[in-house]
Design a protein around this motif. Structure first.
Motif, PDB file in Angstrom:
ATOM      1  N   CYS A   1       6.736   0.925 -10.373  1.00 49.89           N
ATOM      2  CA  CYS A   1       6.662   1.170 -11.815  1.00 49.89           C
ATOM      3  C   CYS A   1       7.558   2.338 -12.231  1.00 49.89           C
ATOM      4  O   CYS A   1       7.428   3.452 -11.722  1.00 49.89           O
ATOM      5  CB  CYS A   1       5.209   1.451 -12.217  1.00 49.89           C
ATOM      6  SG  CYS A   1       4.961   1.585 -13.990  1.00 49.89           S
ATOM      7  N   HIS A   2       8.475   2.053 -13.155  1.00 52.62           N
ATOM      8  CA  HIS A   2       9.308   3.074 -13.784  1.00 52.62           C
ATOM      9  C   HIS A   2       8.426   3.864 -14.755  1.00 52.62           C
ATOM     10  O   HIS A   2       7.831   3.307 -15.669  1.00 52.62           O
ATOM     11  CB  HIS A   2      10.457   2.387 -14.527  1.00 52.62           C
ATOM     12  CG  HIS A   2      11.493   3.312 -15.088  1.00 52.62           C
ATOM     13  ND1 HIS A   2      11.226   4.266 -16.043  1.00 52.62           N
ATOM     14  CD2 HIS A   2      12.834   3.422 -14.825  1.00 52.62           C
ATOM     15  CE1 HIS A   2      12.329   4.919 -16.348  1.00 52.62           C
ATOM     16  NE2 HIS A   2      13.323   4.430 -15.621  1.00 52.62           N
ATOM     17  N   CYS A   3       8.351   5.186 -14.587  1.00 52.22           N
ATOM     18  CA  CYS A   3       7.384   5.986 -15.344  1.00 52.22           C
ATOM     19  C   CYS A   3       8.011   6.867 -16.412  1.00 52.22           C
ATOM     20  O   CYS A   3       7.368   7.795 -16.905  1.00 52.22           O
ATOM     21  CB  CYS A   3       6.559   6.845 -14.388  1.00 52.22           C
ATOM     22  SG  CYS A   3       5.568   5.878 -13.257  1.00 52.22           S
ATOM     23  N   ASP A   4       9.245   6.585 -16.775  1.00 47.16           N
ATOM     24  CA  ASP A   4       9.888   7.359 -17.836  1.00 47.16           C
ATOM     25  C   ASP A   4      10.672   6.440 -18.778  1.00 47.16           C
ATOM     26  O   ASP A   4      11.864   6.644 -19.018  1.00 47.16           O
ATOM     27  CB  ASP A   4      10.824   8.398 -17.214  1.00 47.16           C
ATOM     28  CG  ASP A   4      11.141   9.541 -18.170  1.00 47.16           C
ATOM     29  OD1 ASP A   4      10.430   9.673 -19.187  1.00 47.16           O
ATOM     30  OD2 ASP A   4      12.092  10.290 -17.900  1.00 47.16           O
TER      31      ASP A   4
ATOM     32  N   GLY B   1      14.683   7.804 -11.530  1.00 49.71           N
ATOM     33  CA  GLY B   1      14.193   8.862 -10.645  1.00 49.71           C
ATOM     34  C   GLY B   1      12.693   8.900 -10.496  1.00 49.71           C
ATOM     35  O   GLY B   1      12.170   9.162  -9.407  1.00 49.71           O
ATOM     36  N   LEU B   2      11.942   8.661 -11.581  1.00 52.62           N
ATOM     37  CA  LEU B   2      10.488   8.803 -11.556  1.00 52.62           C
ATOM     38  C   LEU B   2       9.828   7.424 -11.438  1.00 52.62           C
ATOM     39  O   LEU B   2       9.678   6.709 -12.426  1.00 52.62           O
ATOM     40  CB  LEU B   2      10.005   9.525 -12.816  1.00 52.62           C
ATOM     41  CG  LEU B   2       8.520   9.891 -12.862  1.00 52.62           C
ATOM     42  CD1 LEU B   2       8.129  10.772 -11.682  1.00 52.62           C
ATOM     43  CD2 LEU B   2       8.181  10.597 -14.167  1.00 52.62           C
ATOM     44  N   TYR B   3       9.448   7.060 -10.228  1.00 52.82           N
ATOM     45  CA  TYR B   3       8.772   5.787  -9.955  1.00 52.82           C
ATOM     46  C   TYR B   3       7.465   6.079  -9.203  1.00 52.82           C
ATOM     47  O   TYR B   3       7.353   7.094  -8.505  1.00 52.82           O
ATOM     48  CB  TYR B   3       9.639   4.878  -9.083  1.00 52.82           C
ATOM     49  CG  TYR B   3      10.573   3.950  -9.835  1.00 52.82           C
ATOM     50  CD1 TYR B   3      10.357   2.578  -9.849  1.00 52.82           C
ATOM     51  CD2 TYR B   3      11.674   4.449 -10.518  1.00 52.82           C
ATOM     52  CE1 TYR B   3      11.216   1.720 -10.523  1.00 52.82           C
ATOM     53  CE2 TYR B   3      12.535   3.601 -11.203  1.00 52.82           C
ATOM     54  CZ  TYR B   3      12.307   2.239 -11.196  1.00 52.82           C
ATOM     55  OH  TYR B   3      13.154   1.394 -11.870  1.00 52.82           O
ATOM     56  N   VAL B   4       6.513   5.178  -9.343  1.00 53.84           N
ATOM     57  CA  VAL B   4       5.323   5.213  -8.497  1.00 53.84           C
ATOM     58  C   VAL B   4       5.208   3.874  -7.780  1.00 53.84           C
ATOM     59  O   VAL B   4       5.525   2.818  -8.344  1.00 53.84           O
ATOM     60  CB  VAL B   4       4.036   5.504  -9.297  1.00 53.84           C
ATOM     61  CG1 VAL B   4       4.052   6.897  -9.856  1.00 53.84           C
ATOM     62  CG2 VAL B   4       3.819   4.495 -10.401  1.00 53.84           C
TER      63      VAL B   4
ATOM     64  N   TRP C   1     -10.021   9.076  -7.103  1.00 55.55           N
ATOM     65  CA  TRP C   1      -9.234   8.755  -8.294  1.00 55.55           C
ATOM     66  C   TRP C   1      -7.815   8.376  -7.903  1.00 55.55           C
ATOM     67  O   TRP C   1      -7.106   9.165  -7.272  1.00 55.55           O
ATOM     68  CB  TRP C   1      -9.213   9.971  -9.220  1.00 55.55           C
ATOM     69  CG  TRP C   1      -9.045   9.630 -10.653  1.00 55.55           C
ATOM     70  CD1 TRP C   1      -9.983   9.140 -11.494  1.00 55.55           C
ATOM     71  CD2 TRP C   1      -7.857   9.778 -11.426  1.00 55.55           C
ATOM     72  NE1 TRP C   1      -9.461   8.972 -12.746  1.00 55.55           N
ATOM     73  CE2 TRP C   1      -8.153   9.360 -12.733  1.00 55.55           C
ATOM     74  CE3 TRP C   1      -6.565  10.232 -11.146  1.00 55.55           C
ATOM     75  CZ2 TRP C   1      -7.214   9.360 -13.753  1.00 55.55           C
ATOM     76  CZ3 TRP C   1      -5.627  10.237 -12.165  1.00 55.55           C
ATOM     77  CH2 TRP C   1      -5.956   9.805 -13.445  1.00 55.55           C
ATOM     78  N   PRO C   2      -7.336   7.179  -8.264  1.00 56.32           N
ATOM     79  CA  PRO C   2      -5.976   6.763  -7.892  1.00 56.32           C
ATOM     80  C   PRO C   2      -4.926   7.635  -8.573  1.00 56.32           C
ATOM     81  O   PRO C   2      -4.875   7.721  -9.798  1.00 56.32           O
ATOM     82  CB  PRO C   2      -5.903   5.312  -8.391  1.00 56.32           C
ATOM     83  CG  PRO C   2      -7.318   4.872  -8.553  1.00 56.32           C
ATOM     84  CD  PRO C   2      -8.071   6.098  -8.944  1.00 56.32           C
ATOM     85  N   ARG C   3      -4.104   8.284  -7.785  1.00 58.30           N
ATOM     86  CA  ARG C   3      -3.094   9.178  -8.351  1.00 58.30           C
ATOM     87  C   ARG C   3      -2.087   8.435  -9.214  1.00 58.30           C
ATOM     88  O   ARG C   3      -1.512   8.993 -10.148  1.00 58.30           O
ATOM     89  CB  ARG C   3      -2.340   9.897  -7.243  1.00 58.30           C
ATOM     90  CG  ARG C   3      -3.035  11.127  -6.682  1.00 58.30           C
ATOM     91  CD  ARG C   3      -4.276  10.804  -5.938  1.00 58.30           C
ATOM     92  NE  ARG C   3      -4.829  11.979  -5.237  1.00 58.30           N
ATOM     93  CZ  ARG C   3      -6.105  12.154  -5.021  1.00 58.30           C
ATOM     94  NH1 ARG C   3      -6.988  11.270  -5.468  1.00 58.30           N
ATOM     95  NH2 ARG C   3      -6.535  13.206  -4.358  1.00 58.30           N
ATOM     96  N   GLU C   4      -1.870   7.151  -8.907  1.00 56.38           N
ATOM     97  CA  GLU C   4      -0.875   6.382  -9.658  1.00 56.38           C
ATOM     98  C   GLU C   4      -1.225   6.254 -11.134  1.00 56.38           C
ATOM     99  O   GLU C   4      -0.341   6.078 -11.982  1.00 56.38           O
ATOM    100  CB  GLU C   4      -0.725   4.978  -9.059  1.00 56.38           C
ATOM    101  CG  GLU C   4      -0.244   4.951  -7.622  1.00 56.38           C
ATOM    102  CD  GLU C   4      -1.380   5.062  -6.615  1.00 56.38           C
ATOM    103  OE1 GLU C   4      -1.143   4.823  -5.425  1.00 56.38           O
ATOM    104  OE2 GLU C   4      -2.504   5.385  -7.036  1.00 56.38           O
TER     105      GLU C   4
ATOM    106  N   PHE D   1       0.740   8.408 -13.850  1.00 56.65           N
ATOM    107  CA  PHE D   1       2.051   8.007 -14.337  1.00 56.65           C
ATOM    108  C   PHE D   1       2.026   6.608 -14.952  1.00 56.65           C
ATOM    109  O   PHE D   1       2.837   6.314 -15.833  1.00 56.65           O
ATOM    110  CB  PHE D   1       3.058   8.071 -13.194  1.00 56.65           C
ATOM    111  CG  PHE D   1       3.305   9.473 -12.709  1.00 56.65           C
ATOM    112  CD1 PHE D   1       4.150  10.319 -13.409  1.00 56.65           C
ATOM    113  CD2 PHE D   1       2.685   9.955 -11.573  1.00 56.65           C
ATOM    114  CE1 PHE D   1       4.383  11.613 -12.988  1.00 56.65           C
ATOM    115  CE2 PHE D   1       2.905  11.244 -11.132  1.00 56.65           C
ATOM    116  CZ  PHE D   1       3.757  12.077 -11.849  1.00 56.65           C
ATOM    117  N   ILE D   2       1.130   5.753 -14.508  1.00 54.01           N
ATOM    118  CA  ILE D   2       1.019   4.431 -15.132  1.00 54.01           C
ATOM    119  C   ILE D   2       0.557   4.574 -16.579  1.00 54.01           C
ATOM    120  O   ILE D   2       1.049   3.894 -17.492  1.00 54.01           O
ATOM    121  CB  ILE D   2       0.052   3.540 -14.330  1.00 54.01           C
ATOM    122  CG1 ILE D   2       0.670   3.196 -12.976  1.00 54.01           C
ATOM    123  CG2 ILE D   2      -0.271   2.260 -15.096  1.00 54.01           C
ATOM    124  CD1 ILE D   2      -0.263   2.443 -12.066  1.00 54.01           C
ATOM    125  N   GLY D   3      -0.406   5.480 -16.800  1.00 45.74           N
ATOM    126  CA  GLY D   3      -0.852   5.724 -18.162  1.00 45.74           C
ATOM    127  C   GLY D   3       0.270   6.249 -19.035  1.00 45.74           C
ATOM    128  O   GLY D   3       0.391   5.894 -20.208  1.00 45.74           O
TER     129      GLY D   3
END
Length: 666
Positions: free
Chosen positions: A430-433, A457-460, A554-557, A560-562
């Motif tokens: 998932c691209h988070c930006d 650059g910012l993926y999870v 708690w899932p750390r992902e 950034f998904i939110g």
């Protein structure tokens, strides 16, 4: 006897005057400067030396007492030396920090000190009646200004942290939201000398040697702009045309980024008693990976492969090519994109004047006009450090310059929601930006839009088990399956399904028991505004603690998904909500349970039957969406996303939050 008025003694006066004159003088008053004073006699005292005169004879040394030891001021000299050594040490450290560590120690010390100031301020004044402020709002405003100026002054990675804070609008007071919205302004660019040093340090070559360009317009070589086309918190981008005719975007990291380290979150976790401590390493790791351009190149190539392998996105989404031989950990060279950013609604929708069956420059083989060598030589000679050598290439706007791509906003947003839904539910990458600055739109020769995604650059990376749970969670939200929702969120360590469901949908979730909202309304006292505001913010902190009840589960992902979903929702809202975002994402969530290769054939077959039934459920969402469109056609100004945001704000107030999503516009 002497006469002070005339300055003569009686003897002198008698010698110099006759007896008659003396008597006249004594009887006549003395006149000087129109003022008269009588002669006042005074007695003259004489001191007679009765002892015999003796010359002074110095005493012998033996007769003198023993001399006192001289004062050495040992303590004063000791502390003076210490202060001198301390000043020299601090000065040397400061100079070394400025020249070799890019002020990382100075930034860290500044951050640590201000963090303690802000934390202490909240510890003392966060109450219904603050001691040093008129209200809690004043407390928030003052500390928002402090943190904003700190992050802007530190720059670099600190700006990226500020942008991440600004994205979390649901848990920020409005004073922080308004102040931190300025974090999205362009960051100042570094001097060309700094960018040149980064290239030389990473490749051992000058830019001319590495890219085969000439800054003097030498024939047979490429050209490169030393003035950055864009500057962000981490890097700046320069345009170049290589000797073979390829046009590239050279992304050069700012030199100070590698040395910057943030520790503020740990301090706030302790002072504000929020369960975020174990999440800090994950967040820091993601942010540091964003500064590794090799990681960004890997993500870009992987995403390009996934898009090319998905028939529903192939031909609608484009990922720019990466030049590996011209890239390093701090320099990334990728294909230059001529396109229109997503936030430019007018240019996207205005009529196309570029010719029949023609696409945007560079799209699907459409040639890019080469720069004029003569003009380049003149620009380099007259403005060596402010050159803009790239041709404008805006002939498709027409002679009056008022044309556009002539594409549909609905097609643009449909592609965008499809892409990020596939990333979350199907691929788990998932691209988070995805803010509008990282999305370009080009016109295909067919007249359809093509979405170009940059800045990878910012993926999870989502594990298959979590991805399946998240897909099932979304599907359950659409069918009000409260039992499944409760089971999933509690397995994630969340004790408040209502709040988390609402945050996921970006609208109030009405299918639950509404225990949070009801509890707030029962406990909220009808006191004056200050006490009510304090109560609400205390409840807000309690709500966050309930959402993060067990941080180890708690899932750390989700952090950034939110963020990804909130930006996608903001983009759809900014363009007028042309698509039913929730229906599209729900459909991808359900379909991913059928297409996932990690599931067995039996599980996929069962999920396919459920997916068919789920399609009928989504019909209700379409009724609401098109009903909003009809109301908007007949003069209503708000769209469906605006309605959902208004409902979300109202529900958030009951839960102790105050939302302000304007930071995502444009």
């Amino acid at each position: 006897m002497a006469f002070a008025g005339i300055g003569l003694c009686a003897r002198c006066l008698a010698r110099s005057s006759s007896p008659k004159t003396l008597q006249a003088v004594l009887r006549k008053p003395y006149t000087a400067r129109s003022l008269e004073w009588p002669l006042v006699p005074r007695t003259v005292k004489r001191h007679i030396q009765s002892q015999e005169f003796k010359p002074f004879i110095p005493p012998s040394p033996s007769s003198l007492p023993k001399a006192a030891p001289p004062k050495t001021y040992r303590r004063t000299r000791k502390w003076s030396r210490r202060l001198l050594y301390l000043a020299l040490g601090l000065g040397a450290t400061y100079e070394f920090d400025q020249h070799f560590w890019y002020a990382s120690l100075t930034r860290s010390a500044r951050t640590f000190w201000l963090s303690l100031v802000v934390a202490t301020d909240y510890k003392i004044n966060f109450r219904a009646h603050p001691w040093l402020y008129d209200s809690i709002q004043d407390l928030h405003l003052r500390n928002a200004e402090r943190l904003f100026h700190l992050l802007r002054t530190n720059g670099g990675l600190y700006l990226k942290i500020g942008q991440a804070i600004a994205m979390q609008s649901a848990i920020l007071p409005p004073e922080f939201q308004q102040m931190f919205s300025k974090m999205f302004d362009d960051a100042p660019q570094n001097d060309w000398k700094d960018a040149e040093k980064v290239i030389l340090e990473d490749f051992g070559k000058t830019p001319e040697e590495l890219f085969g360009v000439s800054f003097s317009g030498e024939p047979g070589k490429g050209v490169m702009e030393r003035t950055a086309r864009a500057s962000a918190s981490v890097a700046q981008v320069h345009w170049a045309r290589l000797a073979n005719g390829d046009e590239v975007a050279i992304k050069i990291q700012k030199r100070e980024i590698a040395q910057q380290v943030g520790v503020v979150t740990r301090i706030y976790t302790w002072w504000f008693d929020l369960p975020l401590y174990s999440l800090v390493p994950y967040i820091s790791e993601r942010l540091l990976l964003e500064t590794d351009f090799v990681n960004e190149a890997d993500n870009a190539e992987r995403m390009g492969q996934l898009v090319a392998g998905e028939s529903r996105l192939r031909g609608r989404v484009y990922i720019p090519k990466v030049y590996r031989e011209l890239s390093s950990h701090r320099v990334m060279t990728a294909e230059w994109i001529e396109g229109v950013r997503l936030w430019d609604k007018e240019t996207l929708t205005r009529p196309w004047h570029g010719g029949w069956r023609q696409g945007s420059p560079g799209c699907r083989g459409t040639p890019l006009d080469p720069p004029n060598r003569q003009q380049i030589a003149e620009i380099i000679r007259e403005q060596p450090l402010k050159e803009h050598l790239k041709p404008k290439r805006d002939s498709w706007k027409g002679l009056n310059g008022k044309g556009g791509l002539g594409v549909s906003l609905k097609d643009c947003m449909q592609t965008m929601v499809d892409l990020f839904s596939a990333q979350m539910f199907l691929w788990g990458l998932c691209h988070c930006d995805p803010h509008p600055g990282n999305i370009f739109i080009r016109r295909l020769p067919s007249g359809k839009p093509e979405l170009v995604l940059i800045d990878h650059g910012l993926y999870v990376h989502m594990q298959p088990e979590f991805r399946h749970q998240y897909s099932l969670f979304w599907k359950s939200l659409m069918t009000f399956d409260n039992k499944t929702i409760g089971e999933i969120v509690r397995s994630w360590g969340i004790n408040n399904p209502d709040v988390f469901a609402s945050a996921t949908l970006m609208r109030p979730y009405t299918g639950g028991d509404n225990s949070t909202s009801a509890g707030m309304k029962r406990t909220m006292s009808k006191q004056e505004q200050r006490e009510r505001s304090y109560e609400m913010q205390q409840q807000m902190r309690k709500g966050i603690r309930e959402v993060l009840a067990d941080e180890k589960k708690w899932p750390r992902e989700l952090i950034f998904i939110g963020r990804n979903m909130r930006i996608v929702q903001g983009n759809n809202q900014y363009l007028g909500a042309p698509v039913n975002r929730i229906k599209i994402m729900g459909g991808w969530a359900s379909r991913s349970l059928v297409d996932s290769p990690e599931l067995s054939y039996r599980e996929r077959l069962v999920n396919f039957g459920r997916h068919v039934l789920f399609k009928f459920v989504l019909f209700g969402s379409d009724v609401i969406f098109y009903g909003s469109k009809v109301a908007q056609f007949f003069g209503r100004t708000q769209n469906l996303e605006d309605d959902m945001e208004a409902s979300m704000k109202k529900a958030a107030v009951d839960m102790g939050f105050e939302l302000n999503h304007s930071v995502f516009e444009g």
